[in-house]
Design an enzyme around this catalytic site. Structure first.
Site, PDB file in Angstrom:
ATOM      1  N   ASP A  12       0.856  -1.195   0.000  1.00  0.00           N
ATOM      2  CA  ASP A  12       0.000   0.000   0.000  1.00  0.00           C
ATOM      3  C   ASP A  12       0.886   1.238   0.000  1.00  0.00           C
ATOM      4  OD1 ASP A  12      -2.446   1.581   0.287  1.00  0.00           O
ATOM      5  OD2 ASP A  12      -1.802   1.955   2.326  1.00  0.00           O
ATOM      6  N   SER A  13       0.284   2.377  -0.299  1.00  0.00           N
ATOM      7  CA  SER A  13       1.029   3.630  -0.266  1.00  0.00           C
ATOM      8  C   SER A  13       1.397   4.019   1.174  1.00  0.00           C
ATOM      9  CB  SER A  13       0.185   4.746  -0.886  1.00  0.00           C
ATOM     10  OG  SER A  13      -1.001   4.910  -0.142  1.00  0.00           O
ATOM     11  N   TYR A  44      -0.631   8.733  -2.639  1.00  0.00           N
ATOM     12  CA  TYR A  44      -0.505   8.467  -4.064  1.00  0.00           C
ATOM     13  C   TYR A  44      -1.640   9.130  -4.859  1.00  0.00           C
ATOM     14  CZ  TYR A  44       2.918   4.568  -3.655  1.00  0.00           C
ATOM     15  OH  TYR A  44       4.028   3.786  -3.452  1.00  0.00           O
ATOM     16  N   GLY A  45      -2.773   9.328  -4.178  1.00  0.00           N
ATOM     17  CA  GLY A  45      -4.004   9.725  -4.866  1.00  0.00           C
ATOM     18  C   GLY A  45      -3.950  11.067  -5.572  1.00  0.00           C
ATOM     19  N   CYS A  75      -4.249  -1.230  -2.315  1.00  0.00           N
ATOM     20  CA  CYS A  75      -4.412   0.207  -2.492  1.00  0.00           C
ATOM     21  C   CYS A  75      -5.160   0.397  -3.799  1.00  0.00           C
ATOM     22  CB  CYS A  75      -3.031   0.864  -2.563  1.00  0.00           C
ATOM     23  SG  CYS A  75      -3.040   2.605  -2.988  1.00  0.00           S
ATOM     24  N   ASN A  76      -6.302   1.046  -3.733  1.00  0.00           N
ATOM     25  CA  ASN A  76      -7.108   1.219  -4.940  1.00  0.00           C
ATOM     26  C   ASN A  76      -6.398   2.093  -5.970  1.00  0.00           C
ATOM     27  OD1 ASN A  76     -10.137   0.204  -4.271  1.00  0.00           O
ATOM     28  ND2 ASN A  76      -9.106   0.931  -2.439  1.00  0.00           N
ATOM     29  N   THR A  77      -5.736   3.129  -5.476  1.00  0.00           N
ATOM     30  CA  THR A  77      -5.051   4.064  -6.364  1.00  0.00           C
ATOM     31  C   THR A  77      -3.946   3.334  -7.129  1.00  0.00           C
ATOM     32  OG1 THR A  77      -5.455   5.695  -4.631  1.00  0.00           O
ATOM     33  CG2 THR A  77      -3.960   6.334  -6.397  1.00  0.00           C
ATOM     34  N   GLU A 154      -4.344   9.983   7.977  1.00  0.00           N
ATOM     35  CA  GLU A 154      -2.915   9.952   8.324  1.00  0.00           C
ATOM     36  C   GLU A 154      -2.629  10.928   9.471  1.00  0.00           C
ATOM     37  OE1 GLU A 154      -0.187   8.162   6.843  1.00  0.00           O
ATOM     38  OE2 GLU A 154      -1.584   6.950   5.663  1.00  0.00           O
ATOM     39  N   CYS A 204     -11.039   3.175  -1.329  1.00  0.00           N
ATOM     40  CA  CYS A 204      -9.695   3.510  -0.849  1.00  0.00           C
ATOM     41  C   CYS A 204      -9.513   2.767   0.464  1.00  0.00           C
ATOM     42  CB  CYS A 204      -9.582   5.024  -0.624  1.00  0.00           C
ATOM     43  SG  CYS A 204      -8.054   5.515   0.205  1.00  0.00           S
ATOM     44  N   THR A 205      -8.371   2.109   0.596  1.00  0.00           N
ATOM     45  CA  THR A 205      -8.208   1.252   1.779  1.00  0.00           C
ATOM     46  C   THR A 205      -8.003   2.046   3.072  1.00  0.00           C
ATOM     47  OG1 THR A 205      -5.871   0.961   1.184  1.00  0.00           O
ATOM     48  CG2 THR A 205      -7.411  -0.770   0.511  1.00  0.00           C
ATOM     49  N   HIS A 206      -7.838   3.343   2.962  1.00  0.00           N
ATOM     50  CA  HIS A 206      -7.813   4.186   4.170  1.00  0.00           C
ATOM     51  C   HIS A 206      -9.233   4.423   4.705  1.00  0.00           C
ATOM     52  CE1 HIS A 206      -3.679   5.261   3.136  1.00  0.00           C
ATOM     53  NE2 HIS A 206      -3.581   5.987   4.242  1.00  0.00           N
TER      54      HIS A 206
HETATM   55  N1  DGL Z   1      -4.986   3.648   0.408  1.00  0.00           N
HETATM   56  C1  DGL Z   1      -4.902   4.161  -0.934  1.00  0.00           C
HETATM   57  C2  DGL Z   1      -6.078   3.660  -1.762  1.00  0.00           C
HETATM   58  O1  DGL Z   1      -6.651   2.625  -1.463  1.00  0.00           O
HETATM   59  C3  DGL Z   1      -4.872   5.652  -1.107  1.00  0.00           C
HETATM   60  C4  DGL Z   1      -3.921   6.424  -0.323  1.00  0.00           C
HETATM   61  C5  DGL Z   1      -3.135   7.384  -1.151  1.00  0.00           C
HETATM   62  O2  DGL Z   1      -3.663   8.340  -1.734  1.00  0.00           O
HETATM   63  O3  DGL Z   1      -1.945   7.154  -1.162  1.00  0.00           O
HETATM   64  O4  DGL Z   1      -6.436   4.276  -2.733  1.00  0.00           O
END
Ligand code: DGL
Length: 292
Positions: A12-13, A44-45, A75-77, A154, A204-206
């Protein structure tokens, strides 16, 4: 040489992918996990697809060199930007979280109107719309970018040392008045835009960490689903078919690596999300990653 005892690589990011790693550890308790969080380059997004794609390949090569038997892009992104290239370039099977998230949405919706709450890059990529409509072309998909959510999570996690204590006291550290306000503002197009979705997928996994304020904003008639369980089911399926499931007498190892310079913060926040102490954490420099 790959065998059943090799770990599952999870990438993940940053910390969000630990929501998926937790589900894997709970559902597949004999499996070892090697988690890599690129915390230093999170989020990452807000980056370009090209840049995220190169980060995914770096991470995939780093994990592959650690003898993983399969890689989960949690991580979806990163899935939206890099799943395809990772599958083409890496020596192990790679699965992402978007197809499983799409399945969870399809299984939930009755009105065939689905909202996707995700980072700007994921929404912009159209990956969720494609994945959902590949399963049912008659579903209307409404993407809702939530550019501030990852940083909200975060920021809250950076208070690390207090998390455990506060969580034990009030049950949900993320359900604060400020977070509710920001979540309501972001979700306004879904709530008052007249689109009437009955399901919102947390793309998004967050975001499962913000489930409290998100559920509050959407109200009781909208179901909120995420990809962790479906991803774990798909993982189990692939491992079973390839005869790569760990045997019942395996004692699992959970290892964690991060590009963050602050291991103590990663440990505190990570243990909170993973639901158990992160025992073994190593630091990976960006030079180490980008050499690959
Ligand atoms: N957890 C990441 C996701 O599932 C996004 C976090 C990021 O923007 O880095 O998209």
């Amino acid at each position: 040489m790959l065998d059943n005892e090799c770990p599952i690589g999870v990438f993940d990011s940053g910390l969000g992918g630990l929501t998926v790693a937790r589900c894997i550890a709970t559902s597949l308790p004999h499996e070892s996990i090697y988690y890599l969080g690129d915390t230093k380059r999170c989020p990452y997004g807000v980056r370009s697809e090209e840049e995220v794609r190169s980060f995914v390949l770096q991470a995939g090569r780093w994990l592959s060199a650690r003898n993983i038997k399969i890689m989960i892009i949690a991580c979806n992104t990163a899935t939206a930007a890099g799943l395809r290239i990772a599958q083409q370039m890496l020596p192990v099977p790679v699965i992402g979280v978007i197809a499983p998230g799409a399945r969870a949405a399809i299984n939930s919706t009755r009105t065939r109107k689905v909202g996707v709450l995700a980072t700007s890059l994921t929404v912009r990529s159209g990956a969720y719309t494609r994945a959902i409509q590949d399963l049912d072309a008659g579903v209307d998909v409404y993407g809702c970018p939530a550019p501030s959510f990852v940083e909200m999570v975060e920021k809250e996690l950076a208070t690390g040392a207090h998390l455990q204590e506060r969580w034990l006291q009030n049950g949900d550290v993320f359900d604060t008045p400020e977070n509710r306000m920001e979540v309501e503002r972001t979700l306004a197009p879904l709530i008052s835009g007249g689109v009437q979705v009955d399901t919102v997928v947390l793309g998004c996994t967050h975001f499962p960490l913000l489930a409290g304020p998100i559920r509050h904003a959407l109200g009781p008639d909208v179901r909120v689903v995420s990809s962790a369980e479906e991803t774990t089911r798909e993982l189990e399926d692939i491992l079973r078919r390839r005869e790569l499931l760990a045997s019942d007498d395996t004692v699992p190892m959970h290892r964690f690596a991060t590009t963050s310079d602050n291991i103590a913060e990663f440990a505190a926040a990570g243990s909170f999300i993973f639901g158990q102490p992160l025992q073994s954490i190593e630091h990976v420099s960006l030079d180490d990653l980008s050499e690959r």
